[in-house]
Design a protein around this motif. Structure first.
Motif, mmCIF file in Angstrom:
data_model
loop_
_atom_site.group_PDB
_atom_site.id
_atom_site.type_symbol
_atom_site.label_atom_id
_atom_site.label_comp_id
_atom_site.label_asym_id
_atom_site.label_seq_id
_atom_site.Cartn_x
_atom_site.Cartn_y
_atom_site.Cartn_z
ATOM 1 N N ALA A 173 -2.099 -6.296 12.869
ATOM 2 C CA ALA A 173 -0.996 -5.687 13.407
ATOM 3 C C ALA A 173 -1.271 -4.417 13.386
ATOM 4 N N THR A 174 -0.896 -3.500 14.272
ATOM 5 C CA THR A 174 -0.970 -2.204 14.283
ATOM 6 C C THR A 174 0.514 -1.482 14.015
ATOM 7 N N ILE A 175 0.710 -0.777 13.208
ATOM 8 C CA ILE A 175 2.094 -0.096 12.857
ATOM 9 C C ILE A 175 2.026 1.404 12.712
ATOM 10 N N GLY A 176 3.022 1.984 13.407
ATOM 11 C CA GLY A 176 2.920 3.370 13.357
ATOM 12 C C GLY A 176 3.771 4.012 12.389
ATOM 13 N N LEU A 177 3.105 4.694 11.571
ATOM 14 C CA LEU A 177 3.862 5.511 10.301
ATOM 15 C C LEU A 177 3.961 6.900 10.656
ATOM 16 N N ASP A 178 5.129 7.185 10.098
ATOM 17 C CA ASP A 178 5.433 8.757 10.032
ATOM 18 C C ASP A 178 6.313 9.170 9.021
ATOM 19 N N TYR A 179 5.834 10.072 8.285
ATOM 20 C CA TYR A 179 6.572 10.601 6.874
ATOM 21 C C TYR A 179 7.785 11.354 7.447
ATOM 22 N N ARG A 180 8.148 11.678 8.599
ATOM 23 C CA ARG A 180 9.097 12.583 9.155
ATOM 24 C C ARG A 180 10.245 11.672 9.325
ATOM 25 N N SER A 181 10.085 10.198 9.551
ATOM 26 C CA SER A 181 11.198 9.398 10.135
ATOM 27 C C SER A 181 11.363 8.205 8.793
ATOM 28 N N PHE A 182 12.704 8.109 8.075
ATOM 29 C CA PHE A 182 12.609 6.935 7.212
ATOM 30 C C PHE A 182 12.226 5.672 7.726
ATOM 31 N N SER A 183 12.744 5.384 8.935
ATOM 32 C CA SER A 183 12.563 4.040 9.550
ATOM 33 C C SER A 183 10.912 3.689 9.576
ATOM 34 N N LYS A 184 9.888 4.807 9.732
ATOM 35 C CA LYS A 184 8.494 4.695 9.856
ATOM 36 C C LYS A 184 7.851 4.902 8.709
ATOM 37 N N ARG A 185 8.491 5.346 7.666
ATOM 38 C CA ARG A 185 7.847 6.087 6.313
ATOM 39 C C ARG A 185 7.800 4.781 5.603
ATOM 40 N N ALA B 129 0.797 -1.280 -0.196
ATOM 41 C CA ALA B 129 -0.133 -0.131 -0.122
ATOM 42 C C ALA B 129 0.944 1.179 -0.070
ATOM 43 N N ALA B 130 0.760 2.208 -0.939
ATOM 44 C CA ALA B 130 1.419 3.263 -0.922
ATOM 45 C C ALA B 130 0.633 4.724 -0.865
ATOM 46 N N SER B 131 1.236 5.487 -0.564
ATOM 47 C CA SER B 131 0.534 6.873 -0.600
ATOM 48 C C SER B 131 -0.428 6.976 0.711
ATOM 49 N N LEU B 132 -0.051 6.429 1.874
ATOM 50 C CA LEU B 132 -0.706 6.393 3.279
ATOM 51 C C LEU B 132 -0.202 7.737 4.049
ATOM 52 N N PRO B 133 -1.367 8.097 5.020
ATOM 53 C CA PRO B 133 -0.880 8.879 5.851
ATOM 54 C C PRO B 133 -0.236 8.456 6.921
ATOM 55 N N SER B 134 0.335 9.475 7.792
ATOM 56 C CA SER B 134 0.988 8.934 8.847
ATOM 57 C C SER B 134 -0.015 8.680 9.999
ATOM 58 N N GLY B 135 0.258 7.790 11.254
ATOM 59 C CA GLY B 135 -0.651 7.502 12.086
ATOM 60 C C GLY B 135 -0.567 5.957 12.277
ATOM 61 N N ASP B 136 -1.286 5.564 13.266
ATOM 62 C CA ASP B 136 -1.183 4.288 13.465
ATOM 63 C C ASP B 136 -2.069 3.269 12.525
ATOM 64 N N ALA B 137 -1.609 2.581 11.867
ATOM 65 C CA ALA B 137 -2.087 1.842 10.471
ATOM 66 C C ALA B 137 -2.533 0.329 11.144
ATOM 67 N N THR B 138 -3.592 0.077 11.093
ATOM 68 C CA THR B 138 -4.076 -1.511 11.488
ATOM 69 C C THR B 138 -4.012 -1.981 10.045
ATOM 70 N N ILE B 139 -3.054 -3.108 10.134
ATOM 71 C CA ILE B 139 -3.332 -4.285 8.751
ATOM 72 C C ILE B 139 -4.431 -4.965 9.077
ATOM 73 N N ARG B 140 -5.373 -4.933 7.940
ATOM 74 C CA ARG B 140 -6.722 -5.677 8.095
ATOM 75 C C ARG B 140 -6.722 -6.729 6.842
ATOM 76 N N LEU B 141 -6.957 -7.912 7.482
ATOM 77 C CA LEU B 141 -7.181 -9.009 6.424
ATOM 78 C C LEU B 141 -8.709 -9.588 6.323
ATOM 79 N N TYR B 142 -9.309 -9.169 5.049
ATOM 80 C CA TYR B 142 -10.793 -9.473 4.799
ATOM 81 C C TYR B 142 -10.952 -10.956 4.371
#
Length: 241
Positions: free
Chosen positions: A210-222, A186-199
């Motif tokens: 799983a819930t992943i913290g995404l942050d565009y300001r940090s390469f490790s979380k971007r 998945a690309a072009s996601l906003p920063s925040g707590d992103a929950t990976i959901r399987l349907y």
């Protein structure tokens, strides 16, 4: 909220699609070793590019310019033979990692930030536009899946559904992911707590694995690579009607 900014490079696309090729030729270097791959090593990227109406029926080449987002080096600078086909294609090889893809014909182009997981191949489809807009303040997420036949979405439970046009069955903002064989991205996601959901295949029951913290300001979380394991599946609760 995502902010769309036109960078210097994106503004060069506004008036004529041929500017895309000029820009890429100016930036052209030999394919760098950092993030690139050779021979049968790495991930085979299969690109399908739908040209815009300006290029319909006109002969042009398809050009790919790929930059490693960690090293900032160009790892692919490649052209396909000229064709009049509306759907153009090419293949190249990348090492697993995070990249910016700029794909364009003589008339139109498109760009995408993409996390490439460690797998034999990966398919990417892009639709060309006369004006390419760089997407700032966005993140990407990819990984492997233990189940076949499932669909994947990235759910933001801190945002109410409808805030950006996509609504999960339980009322949250979600972004559908692409499932390509045993992997998702998945690309072009906003920063925040992103929950990976399987349907499931009926798309009415789901697992939040799983819930992943995404942050565009940090390469490790971007640009995050996160594999879903069988243990994640067993530890998740089935939700839905």
């Amino acid at each position: 909220m995502l902010i769309r900014n036109r960078s210097l490079s994106s503004r060069l696309f506004l008036n004529a699609g041929s500017c895309a090729l000029v820009l890429m030729l100016v930036l052209s270097t030999a394919a760098a070793k950092d993030g690139g791959a050779s021979g049968d090593k790495g991930v085979n990227i299969v690109v399908s590019f739908l040209d815009c109406s300006a290029g319909a029926g006109k002969k042009s080449v398809l050009h790919a310019w790929v930059r490693n987002l960690q090293t900032h080096k160009v790892v692919v600078d490649q052209s396909a033979p000229p064709t009049t086909s509306l759907i153009k294609s090419m293949e190249f090889v990348l090492a697993p990692g995070a990249f910016n893809l700029l794909i364009g014909s003589l008339y139109c182009s498109q760009t995408l930030d993409l996390v490439v997981p460690d797998q034999p191949s990966m398919a990417v489809t892009l639709f060309g536009s006369k004006a390419v807009t760089m997407l700032e303040n966005a993140t990407s997420l990819a990984g492997s899946l233990p189940l076949a036949g499932t669909s994947v979405a990235i759910v933001y439970k801190q945002y109410p559904g409808g805030r950006r046009g996509f609504v999960s069955p339980d009322g949250y903002y979600e972004v559908p992911a692409i499932v390509d064989g045993p992997t998702y991205y998945a690309a072009s996601l906003p920063s925040g707590d992103a929950t990976i959901r399987l349907y499931d295949s009926a798309h009415d029951r789901w697992l939040d694995v799983a819930t992943i913290g995404l942050d565009y300001r940090s390469f490790s979380k971007r640009y995050v690579l996160h594999d879903i394991s069988a243990a994640d599946i067993l530890g998740a609760q089935i939700s839905g009607p």
